[in-house]
Design a protein around this motif. Structure first.
Motif, PDB file in Angstrom:
ATOM      1  N   ASP J   2      33.898 -20.804 -13.364  1.00 62.32           N
ATOM      2  CA  ASP J   2      34.225 -21.957 -12.617  1.00 62.32           C
ATOM      3  C   ASP J   2      34.651 -23.234 -13.931  1.00 62.32           C
ATOM      4  O   ASP J   2      34.277 -23.154 -14.974  1.00 62.32           O
ATOM      5  CB  ASP J   2      33.010 -22.377 -11.553  1.00 62.32           C
ATOM      6  N   ILE J   4      33.004 -25.775 -14.473  1.00 58.33           N
ATOM      7  CA  ILE J   4      31.704 -26.179 -15.515  1.00 58.33           C
ATOM      8  C   ILE J   4      31.636 -25.328 -16.932  1.00 58.33           C
ATOM      9  O   ILE J   4      31.968 -25.918 -17.754  1.00 58.33           O
ATOM     10  CB  ILE J   4      30.417 -25.908 -14.870  1.00 58.33           C
ATOM     11  N   VAL J  86      31.994 -33.788 -13.241  1.00 60.38           N
ATOM     12  CA  VAL J  86      32.139 -32.566 -12.567  1.00 60.38           C
ATOM     13  C   VAL J  86      30.520 -32.107 -12.269  1.00 60.38           C
ATOM     14  O   VAL J  86      30.192 -31.231 -11.206  1.00 60.38           O
ATOM     15  CB  VAL J  86      32.740 -31.277 -13.269  1.00 60.38           C
ATOM     16  N   ILE J  87      29.541 -32.473 -13.215  1.00 63.24           N
ATOM     17  CA  ILE J  87      28.165 -32.083 -12.633  1.00 63.24           C
ATOM     18  C   ILE J  87      27.806 -32.927 -11.463  1.00 63.24           C
ATOM     19  O   ILE J  87      27.387 -32.357 -10.445  1.00 63.24           O
ATOM     20  CB  ILE J  87      27.296 -32.762 -13.865  1.00 63.24           C
ATOM     21  N   GLN J  89      29.843 -34.041  -9.171  1.00 58.73           N
ATOM     22  CA  GLN J  89      30.578 -33.133  -8.154  1.00 58.73           C
ATOM     23  C   GLN J  89      30.011 -31.964  -7.544  1.00 58.73           C
ATOM     24  O   GLN J  89      29.726 -31.933  -6.255  1.00 58.73           O
ATOM     25  CB  GLN J  89      32.045 -32.779  -8.483  1.00 58.73           C
ATOM     26  N   THR J  90      29.496 -31.096  -8.518  1.00 62.49           N
ATOM     27  CA  THR J  90      28.781 -30.047  -8.452  1.00 62.49           C
ATOM     28  C   THR J  90      27.640 -30.183  -7.496  1.00 62.49           C
ATOM     29  O   THR J  90      27.238 -29.602  -6.485  1.00 62.49           O
ATOM     30  CB  THR J  90      28.484 -29.088  -9.406  1.00 62.49           C
ATOM     31  N   ALA J  91      26.789 -31.137  -8.049  1.00 67.30           N
ATOM     32  CA  ALA J  91      25.616 -31.749  -7.348  1.00 67.30           C
ATOM     33  C   ALA J  91      25.745 -32.164  -6.038  1.00 67.30           C
ATOM     34  O   ALA J  91      24.869 -31.844  -5.071  1.00 67.30           O
ATOM     35  CB  ALA J  91      24.745 -32.812  -8.146  1.00 67.30           C
ATOM     36  N   GLN J  93      28.109 -31.337  -3.756  1.00 71.00           N
ATOM     37  CA  GLN J  93      28.483 -30.296  -2.879  1.00 71.00           C
ATOM     38  C   GLN J  93      27.434 -29.757  -1.929  1.00 71.00           C
ATOM     39  O   GLN J  93      26.348 -29.292  -2.462  1.00 71.00           O
ATOM     40  CB  GLN J  93      29.105 -29.087  -3.709  1.00 71.00           C
TER      41      GLN J  93
ATOM     42  N   GLN L  89      20.204 -24.048 -14.386  1.00 68.98           N
ATOM     43  CA  GLN L  89      20.789 -23.587 -12.898  1.00 68.98           C
ATOM     44  C   GLN L  89      20.600 -22.163 -12.745  1.00 68.98           C
ATOM     45  O   GLN L  89      20.188 -21.769 -11.593  1.00 68.98           O
ATOM     46  CB  GLN L  89      22.496 -23.819 -13.303  1.00 68.98           C
TER      47      GLN L  89
END
Lengths: 93, 93, 93, 93, 93, 93, 93, 93, 93, 93, 93, 93, 93, 93
Positions: J2, J4, J86-87, J89-91, J93, L89
């Motif tokens: 992905d 990241i 992006v972190i 955004q990922t967190a 989600q 993660q």
């Protein structure tokens, strides 16, 4: 495309690049040696015999590395053992 | 695309690059030798005969590496044994 | 794309790169020789005849490597045996 | 994409790179020769005629290698035999 | 993507790289010539006329190789025969 | 991705690399010329007028090659004939 | 990935490389000019005014090539006509 | 992988390479200028004021090219218009 | 294409590049040594015996690295243990 | 893989190459400046105070370009806005 | 193609490139050392014994790095533990 | 292959190349500074104290750029925030 | 092809390139040191003891970097922990 | 091929290239320092103590950058945290 094409292409390209890259060093080295010989002659004309003889021996040594490259190049074009083997194999099939 | 195209392309490109890369060293080496000869002539005009003779022998040695490259280049274009073989094979089919 | 395109592209690119790369060495070498000749003339104007004659012989030798490249380049464009062969083959089909 | 595009792209790129790479050597060589001529003039103003004449002959020799590149570049753009052939073939279809 | 895009991209990139790479040699060569002229002027101010005239002739010769590159670059952008041909072909379809 | 993207990307990258690579030679050449001018000034302050005038003419010649690159770069960004053509084609669809 | 990404990536990378590569030549050229100015000042302190004025004019000329690169870099980031076009197209869809 | 990743990766890599490549020229140029200043100081200690002032002006000019690179690098990381656009587009979806 | 072709191509290319790259260093090193010997002879003709003897020992040492390359090149062409193994395996099948 | 991973890999590689390539120029420039300072000290020990002060100012200027690279490298590792985005955004989600 | 071919090709190519690249440094270094020895002999013929002895020790040290390369090259061709392992594995199947 | 492998490989390669490329500049710069210090000591033994002190300050400045590279290299191996994030993660899954 | 082949190929190629690239620097550095020692001996024969001792210590330091490369190369061929691990894993399956 | 192979290959190649590239700079720098020390000894034998001490301190500083590379190389081979992590993960599966 079969094995003959691969070996032919590799032999053609290697033969050419061997002699062209291998001529850079000797040409520059000989140019330097000749230049030094001419400068030496202008400085000490009386030692012309010794200078010329030493120059020729030196040029022969430098030229020898170009000869190695030419020999390998010619072997790859006219006496390539790998090409002879696959040609013999192909003919024998 | 068959084997003829591969060998033709390889021969064309190798022939060109062999002579163009192979002319860098001799040209620079000869330029250096000629420059040294001219400097030597200006410094010792009386030794012109010896200097000129030594210069010509040296230039011939340096030019020989360019000749090797030209010979290999011409062999690849006009007397390529690999091309002759595959042409003969193709014609014989 | 057929074999004609491959050989045409290889010939075009090789013809161009042969003469452009092959002109670097002679141009630099001749520039060096001319520069040395001018310096020598300024230092010893009386030896102008010998210096000029030696310069011209030297320039001819250096130029010869550029001529080799130009000849190979012209052969690839106007007298390419590989192109002639495949054109003849195509026309004969 | 057909054969016309391949040959056109190869001709465009080769024409450009031929003249741009081919101008590096002559430009540097001529710059060196002109610099040496100016230094020689400052050192020996009385020999201006000989120096200038030798400089022009030398510059013409060096420029000749740039001319070769320009000629090949122009041939590839305006008188490309490979392009003419495929255009004729395409038109004749 | 059709043939127009290929030729347009090749023309754009070649036009740019031709002039940028082609400006390295002339710029360095002219810089060297100008530097030598200034050194010569400082050494022999009385020969300013001869030095300046020789400098301008030399700069014109060096600049000519940059002009070649600029001409080829402009031809590729504004008078590209390959582009004109494919545009005419496309318009005629 | 259509033809617009290809031409836009090629124009952007070529415009940038043309001016950045094209600035290396002129910058070094001008630096060399300015350095020689300063050395000449320190050596012969009386010839300041001649030195300065020659320097400015020389800098203008060297800068001209950078100007060529800047012009081509600007043409590619703001007056690109290939971009105008495809935009007109797209708008006309 | 659509056309916006291609143009954005090309603009970002070109903007960066234009200014970083374009700063090598001017920085070295200016360093050389400043070094020559300092050497000249140490040798002829009386000519400080002329040397400093000539240095500043020269630095401005050299810096101009860096300015060209910076201008192109900023145009690509903040006033990119290709980006504006595709953004307008996207917004208009 | 979507458009955000492409632009982020391009921005990160360009930001880093812009400043690292862009620091080579200024660092070498400043090193040369400082070295010349120190040599000049040792040769003419009485002109220390003029030398130091000229050195600082010169260093500022050279440093300016490094500053350009740093500014572009920071713009790409913290005020990237392309990144802001796609983030706004993504947030607005 | 089977394992024989891979090993043959690798052996051909490595044999050529080994000797051509391996001849650059020795040729330049020997050229330098010969040049120094000639300069030394011009400066001190009385020490010709010692100089010549030292030169020959030195040339032998430098030539030894070229000999290593030639030996490895010949081993790869005529006594390649990997080729012998796969030929034996193929014949034994 | 992905987004990241892409950004992490790009950040790691750029951080390393930024500082390692960015240290070449400053290290060489500082080495040159220090060497000139030592030569100057040996030549004019009485001017040690001026020389040392000028050296330190110069070293600070040169070091500043290395500092820029180190700052960008640390920002990319520890305060990377793209990574943070992006972190987040990922967190989220 | 199985694992034997990969290891054989890697061993052949590495053996050749190891000795050819590894011979550049020693050849140049020895050439420099021999040249310095000859210059020293011409300058101080009385110290011939010390100079020759020091030269031989130095040449042995320089040659040692070429020997390392030759040893690794020979190990890869004739005593390659990876090749022996896979041959044993293949024979034991 | 998952994200852990990508980041691990990138960290390993970047850590190694950062310190090896980053050691070229400082090593050469320090070598130059030490060489200048030794030459200065031989020329002016009385200023040994000042020379040695200046040398150590200069070496510390040059070494600092190598330290930056070593620090970044160690951070990437032992305190890599990107690695820690993905490990956390993965462990948390 | 399994993991054994990858690690074997990587070990073979890295072992060879490590020692051949790693021998360039030491060979040139030692050649320079030996040349300086010989020049020093010719200039000051009375200090032969000090010069020789310093030379040997210096050569040992320079040789140490070649030894590092040879050690890493031998570790990769004969005591490779990664190879031992995968061999143990394979044998244990 | 799993993650173990990727990390093993990356570690092997990075370990080798780190020490071989990292040895070029220190070897050349130390060679330069030793050469300067020998020249200094020949010029000022009375300062042998100071010169030798300064040389050793300088060599230690230069050698330190080679040590950094060797340490990173050894860490990657024998104490690689990424390798340990994936081995532990694999063993724990």
């Amino acid at each position: 495309m079969d094995i003959i094409a691969y070996i032919a292409v590799a032999s053609i390209m290697t033969a050419g690049f061997t002699i062209c890259i291998g001529s850079i060093g000797p040409a520059l080295g000989e140019g330097k040696a000749v230049a030094a010989a001419l400068t030496a002659l202008a400085q000490q004309p009386d030692a012309a015999a010794t200078i010329t003889r030493t120059l020729f021996v030196g040029l022969a040594m430098v030229e020898s590395t170009a000869i190695y490259c030419f020999v390998v190049s010619m072997i790859l074009v006219f006496a390539n053992p790998f090409w002879n083997y696959v040609i013999a194999q192909t003919a024998g099939q």
